[in-house]
Motif scaffolding. Sequence first.
Motif: not given
Length: 148
Positions: A12-18, A21-27, A52-57
């Motif tokens: 799928f195409v989205t305007d956010i990075s993988r 998107y993953l961080k958003q899904q985890i939350q 924590d690193s993943l969630l904090n970019n």
Amino acid sequence: MKEWKDRAEVAFVTDISRFDYLKQQIQEVAEKFSFNHQQLAKIFDLPMNELDSLLNNKGSITTEQLDKIERKIAMLCVGFEGFDARERAAVLLNDLIKDYMFSTASVAKMIHVEEKDLIDFRQEISIDKNVELKICVNSIILHFVLHD
């Protein structure tokens, strides 16, 4: 019995990075199921500091880890809605018989049911619900034990 595919890919195409998107899904998973960070780390098989690193970019995570997390999120959020437990247990049972070249008689002995009941279960013939439950649960456990 329905045929199960080993792998499916969705794009799928989205305007956010993988990662975003993953961080958003985890939350969203954390909120939906009231998971804390320790539970999320265990579910996604990540050390707490990596989560924590993943969630904090910060930090990095491998593509393989990303794929595993995405699959788990998909199953947690939508994977069980149309899930026919009896059918899935039958697929696992058939895999055991095929993969390990077990006879129906030997599997029946391993899961402690009569061979006729196991044959009827595999042929989708109605059997006692308690026996069906025993076949399903014990087949899943046997599959887990042998594939661990």
